[in-house]
Enzyme design. Structure first.
Site, PDB file in Angstrom:
ATOM      1  N   HIS A 136       0.833  -1.216   0.000  1.00 39.09           N
ATOM      2  CA  HIS A 136       0.000   0.000   0.000  1.00 39.09           C
ATOM      3  C   HIS A 136       0.864   1.261   0.000  1.00 39.09           C
ATOM      4  CE1 HIS A 136       0.991   0.867   4.187  1.00 39.09           C
ATOM      5  NE2 HIS A 136       0.844  -0.433   4.407  1.00 39.09           N
TER       6      HIS A 136
ATOM      7  N   GLU B 139      -2.487  -7.002   7.197  1.00 40.82           N
ATOM      8  CA  GLU B 139      -1.214  -7.035   7.908  1.00 40.82           C
ATOM      9  C   GLU B 139      -1.383  -7.889   9.161  1.00 40.82           C
ATOM     10  OE1 GLU B 139       1.909  -7.198   8.207  1.00 40.82           O
ATOM     11  OE2 GLU B 139       2.412  -5.135   7.634  1.00 40.82           O
TER      12      GLU B 139
END
Length: 172
Positions: free
Chosen positions: A9, A82
């Site tokens: 990201h 994550e």
């Protein structure tokens, strides 16, 4: 064979500050949005079958910027998240001072991310798929494919792998 374009990201304020993000719903900052637009530009010449993303805002916004440039919808997948860093979330490394690990285990994180990627590949057995995820998730996949992780990818960098059945082949 599925070609996976695995991207990290764009930047968040917590990335810039060195804070552990984990499952925090941190958004992209202005730099992160610019990085996502640059990622879309880098991928402009590549046909994408689908665009997937972690469901966390920083990854989802990155994927949406790329997908919008292609007229694609983003499929959010919590399996690409994550690692859950537990009570480390929001803290810098300097603030940890011996704080024990109380987050998700690396093994559980690895299994979750692998299951998500294999599921994506099964849905697109001959496609080229962008999956926007996180630094730690990419490192778990690199451990699976390469036996050891590479250095943490920069924000909006891509690591390419091919997947035929359950066999990965790195392309970078």
């Amino acid at each position: 064979m599925t070609i996976l374009l695995l991207a990290r990201h764009g930047e968040t304020d917590w990335n810039r500050e060195g804070r552990w993000q984990g499952h925090a719903p941190t958004p992209l900052n202005a730099t992160g949005r610019a990085q996502a637009r640059a990622l879309a530009d880098r991928l402009a010449g590549e046909e994408l079958t689908a665009v997937y993303s972690s469901d966390l805002p920083r990854a989802l916004e990155t994927a949406e910027i790329v997908a919008a440039s292609r007229g694609k919808e983003v499929v959010a997948d919590a399996g690409l998240r994550e690692i859950d860093v537990g009570s480390r979330q929001g803290r810098t490394s300097a603030e940890l001072d011996g704080l024990p690990w109380d987050g998700e285990s690396y093994e559980a994180h690895s299994e979750r991310v692998l299951a998500a990627v294999l599921g994506i590949a099964r849905r697109h057995p001959t496609g080229r798929v962008l999956a926007v995820t996180h630094g730690g998730s990419l490192r778990r996949l690199q451990e699976i494919v390469l036996g050891a992780p590479l250095d943490v990818l920069d924000n909006c960098a891509i690591w390419r792998v091919a997947l035929r059945g359950d066999t990965f082949t790195p392309l970078d």
